[in-house]
Write a protein that holds these residues in place. Sequence first.
Motif, PDB file in Angstrom:
ATOM      1  N   ALA A  48      16.694   8.681  18.876  1.00 57.96           N
ATOM      2  CA  ALA A  48      16.733   7.948  20.112  1.00 57.96           C
ATOM      3  C   ALA A  48      15.453   8.595  20.920  1.00 57.96           C
ATOM      4  O   ALA A  48      14.967   7.529  21.702  1.00 57.96           O
ATOM      5  CB  ALA A  48      17.956   8.167  20.549  1.00 57.96           C
ATOM      6  N   TYR A  49      15.124   9.584  20.902  1.00 51.72           N
ATOM      7  CA  TYR A  49      14.205   9.991  21.810  1.00 51.72           C
ATOM      8  C   TYR A  49      12.832   9.476  21.258  1.00 51.72           C
ATOM      9  O   TYR A  49      11.789   8.895  22.044  1.00 51.72           O
ATOM     10  CB  TYR A  49      14.126  11.500  21.881  1.00 51.72           C
ATOM     11  N   ALA A  50      12.614   9.588  19.984  1.00 49.46           N
ATOM     12  CA  ALA A  50      11.550   8.654  19.288  1.00 49.46           C
ATOM     13  C   ALA A  50      11.289   7.445  19.692  1.00 49.46           C
ATOM     14  O   ALA A  50      10.037   6.753  20.092  1.00 49.46           O
ATOM     15  CB  ALA A  50      11.382   8.873  17.810  1.00 49.46           C
ATOM     16  N   GLU A  51      12.591   6.500  19.461  1.00 46.18           N
ATOM     17  CA  GLU A  51      12.466   5.177  20.226  1.00 46.18           C
ATOM     18  C   GLU A  51      12.117   5.089  21.410  1.00 46.18           C
ATOM     19  O   GLU A  51      11.261   3.922  21.863  1.00 46.18           O
ATOM     20  CB  GLU A  51      13.975   4.453  19.830  1.00 46.18           C
ATOM     21  N   TRP A  52      12.506   6.056  22.291  1.00 43.20           N
ATOM     22  CA  TRP A  52      11.938   6.027  23.758  1.00 43.20           C
ATOM     23  C   TRP A  52      10.545   5.963  24.003  1.00 43.20           C
ATOM     24  O   TRP A  52       9.916   5.286  24.700  1.00 43.20           O
ATOM     25  CB  TRP A  52      12.752   7.172  24.595  1.00 43.20           C
ATOM     26  N   THR A  53       9.952   6.932  23.341  1.00 41.43           N
ATOM     27  CA  THR A  53       8.620   7.248  23.282  1.00 41.43           C
ATOM     28  C   THR A  53       7.677   5.949  22.914  1.00 41.43           C
ATOM     29  O   THR A  53       6.729   5.602  23.110  1.00 41.43           O
ATOM     30  CB  THR A  53       7.766   8.312  22.456  1.00 41.43           C
ATOM     31  N   LYS A  54       8.365   5.169  21.840  1.00 39.23           N
ATOM     32  CA  LYS A  54       7.704   3.890  21.302  1.00 39.23           C
ATOM     33  C   LYS A  54       7.633   2.904  22.570  1.00 39.23           C
ATOM     34  O   LYS A  54       6.899   2.020  22.495  1.00 39.23           O
ATOM     35  CB  LYS A  54       8.325   3.462  20.252  1.00 39.23           C
ATOM     36  N   SER A  55       8.870   2.755  23.159  1.00 39.28           N
ATOM     37  CA  SER A  55       8.790   1.543  24.371  1.00 39.28           C
ATOM     38  C   SER A  55       8.261   2.165  25.631  1.00 39.28           C
ATOM     39  O   SER A  55       7.616   1.313  26.365  1.00 39.28           O
ATOM     40  CB  SER A  55      10.425   1.402  24.372  1.00 39.28           C
ATOM     41  N   ALA A  89      -4.981   8.728  23.447  1.00 46.63           N
ATOM     42  CA  ALA A  89      -3.989   8.121  22.338  1.00 46.63           C
ATOM     43  C   ALA A  89      -2.733   8.994  22.513  1.00 46.63           C
ATOM     44  O   ALA A  89      -2.796  10.063  23.271  1.00 46.63           O
ATOM     45  CB  ALA A  89      -4.331   8.499  20.807  1.00 46.63           C
ATOM     46  N   GLY A  90      -1.501   8.747  21.929  1.00 46.70           N
ATOM     47  CA  GLY A  90      -0.463   9.487  22.239  1.00 46.70           C
ATOM     48  C   GLY A  90       0.445   9.008  20.862  1.00 46.70           C
ATOM     49  O   GLY A  90       0.371   8.013  20.278  1.00 46.70           O
ATOM     50  N   GLY A  91       1.192   9.860  20.780  1.00 45.57           N
ATOM     51  CA  GLY A  91       2.158   9.674  19.580  1.00 45.57           C
ATOM     52  C   GLY A  91       3.349  10.936  19.597  1.00 45.57           C
ATOM     53  O   GLY A  91       3.540  11.694  20.357  1.00 45.57           O
ATOM     54  N   ILE A  92       4.234  10.585  18.580  1.00 46.13           N
ATOM     55  CA  ILE A  92       5.603  11.293  18.324  1.00 46.13           C
ATOM     56  C   ILE A  92       5.849  11.969  16.754  1.00 46.13           C
ATOM     57  O   ILE A  92       5.586  11.149  16.245  1.00 46.13           O
ATOM     58  CB  ILE A  92       6.796  10.421  18.918  1.00 46.13           C
ATOM     59  N   CYS A  93       5.898  13.077  16.916  1.00 42.35           N
ATOM     60  CA  CYS A  93       6.215  13.840  15.504  1.00 42.35           C
ATOM     61  C   CYS A  93       7.387  14.229  15.538  1.00 42.35           C
ATOM     62  O   CYS A  93       7.969  14.843  16.330  1.00 42.35           O
ATOM     63  CB  CYS A  93       5.229  14.895  15.210  1.00 42.35           C
ATOM     64  N   LEU A  94       8.257  13.975  14.320  1.00 40.08           N
ATOM     65  CA  LEU A  94       9.664  14.626  14.079  1.00 40.08           C
ATOM     66  C   LEU A  94       9.343  15.700  13.059  1.00 40.08           C
ATOM     67  O   LEU A  94       9.185  15.183  11.992  1.00 40.08           O
ATOM     68  CB  LEU A  94      10.397  13.302  13.553  1.00 40.08           C
ATOM     69  N   SER A  95       9.945  16.909  13.595  1.00 42.72           N
ATOM     70  CA  SER A  95       9.875  17.878  12.573  1.00 42.72           C
ATOM     71  C   SER A  95      10.684  17.854  11.181  1.00 42.72           C
ATOM     72  O   SER A  95      11.659  17.260  11.358  1.00 42.72           O
ATOM     73  CB  SER A  95      10.389  19.272  13.244  1.00 42.72           C
ATOM     74  N   SER A  96      10.360  18.259   9.998  1.00 47.64           N
ATOM     75  CA  SER A  96      10.914  18.226   8.769  1.00 47.64           C
ATOM     76  C   SER A  96      10.970  19.644   8.056  1.00 47.64           C
ATOM     77  O   SER A  96      12.000  19.870   7.419  1.00 47.64           O
ATOM     78  CB  SER A  96      10.337  17.294   7.814  1.00 47.64           C
ATOM     79  N   GLY A  97      10.397  20.543   8.712  1.00 52.96           N
ATOM     80  CA  GLY A  97      10.214  21.885   7.969  1.00 52.96           C
ATOM     81  C   GLY A  97       9.694  22.930   8.901  1.00 52.96           C
ATOM     82  O   GLY A  97       8.561  22.385   9.484  1.00 52.96           O
ATOM     83  N   VAL A 126      18.993  10.397  26.878  1.00 49.56           N
ATOM     84  CA  VAL A 126      19.097  11.255  25.663  1.00 49.56           C
ATOM     85  C   VAL A 126      18.985  12.674  26.413  1.00 49.56           C
ATOM     86  O   VAL A 126      17.801  13.082  26.995  1.00 49.56           O
ATOM     87  CB  VAL A 126      17.936  11.019  24.508  1.00 49.56           C
ATOM     88  N   PRO A 127      20.034  13.408  26.206  1.00 46.87           N
ATOM     89  CA  PRO A 127      19.971  14.842  26.765  1.00 46.87           C
ATOM     90  C   PRO A 127      19.172  15.569  25.831  1.00 46.87           C
ATOM     91  O   PRO A 127      18.988  15.448  24.488  1.00 46.87           O
ATOM     92  CB  PRO A 127      21.458  15.346  26.286  1.00 46.87           C
ATOM     93  N   ARG A 128      18.090  16.262  26.377  1.00 49.77           N
ATOM     94  CA  ARG A 128      17.068  16.968  25.626  1.00 49.77           C
ATOM     95  C   ARG A 128      16.402  18.307  26.593  1.00 49.77           C
ATOM     96  O   ARG A 128      16.760  18.341  27.727  1.00 49.77           O
ATOM     97  CB  ARG A 128      15.768  16.186  25.356  1.00 49.77           C
ATOM     98  N   VAL A 129      15.782  19.070  25.815  1.00 56.07           N
ATOM     99  CA  VAL A 129      15.360  20.219  26.349  1.00 56.07           C
ATOM    100  C   VAL A 129      13.705  20.315  26.124  1.00 56.07           C
ATOM    101  O   VAL A 129      13.592  20.369  24.677  1.00 56.07           O
ATOM    102  CB  VAL A 129      15.949  21.613  25.846  1.00 56.07           C
TER     103      VAL A 129
END
Length: 266
Positions: free
Chosen positions: A71-78, A91-99, A138-141
């Motif tokens: 949901a946070y990633a979707e917010w960054t897209k909009s 430029a700007g972007g969002i990365c989701l950790s996997s490891g 979205v609650p976040r820290v």
Amino acid sequence: MRYGTLPTQILANGGKWSIPNVSARLPRSIRRSVMKKISLSAAVMSLVFSAVASATPAMTVLTVNTADPLAYAEWTKSSGEAIAKSVGAGAGGICLSSGGYYNPGELYYWHLFDSHASAMGANSYNKTVMGELKKLDVPRVVNRSDVYSVVMPSAGSYSRGDTFANWNVVVETDQPAAYMAGLQRMQAAATDNGFGDISFTGYAFQTGPEAGNMMIVVQGPSGDRVGAFLDETSSDWAAPIMAEFSGMRKLKHGFTMTCEVVYAAM
């Protein structure tokens, strides 16, 4: 587009970089470790200064943790375009950790700038940013906020909607120039051996506990391509270069992620 406040302890002196002898005031038992850290920082910072005569590109990254990372990633897209334009990012972007993440549900919200002046001069609490944040339900820290210098750019450009995968490695080195040269040889060898879609980018931390260290980003179009490259690091063509690395850097942290560009100026 592939794109910190520099430490005042590094002083220009007759065209050379020198460091004040702050350790002389410290107990002898910790003098050696302090001077080692300072020498590492000086080596990396001198690489930053020698990279260009005028401005060095910079990157800012927010490390965000949330129970709903998608949901946070979707917010960054909009909201990403409006936010990036308001802070003057290229430029700007969002990365989701996997490891290798520090905490579960971790994301990295990044912006690239053409200079440190642009990055450090950006108002992160401007009216546009605050307005877009009100749309984020979205609650976040925000656990970290870091600034990096781009000391080894990679070829290519970003467009909105581009996706890719990263293997990021934090390293400590007192031979940054030699290490960068080795990475460039690895880039060329990878291209010659079927990995022309894998790129290497070098960053220098300017903030946080890793200030003075470097982050190397190995990037590919997907996680399986980055993984396939890692499979080849013990091959005949890659192993000799990897052996060189072992003598010039210390690995401190590694992490993987999948990313999407949410804004690109061109």
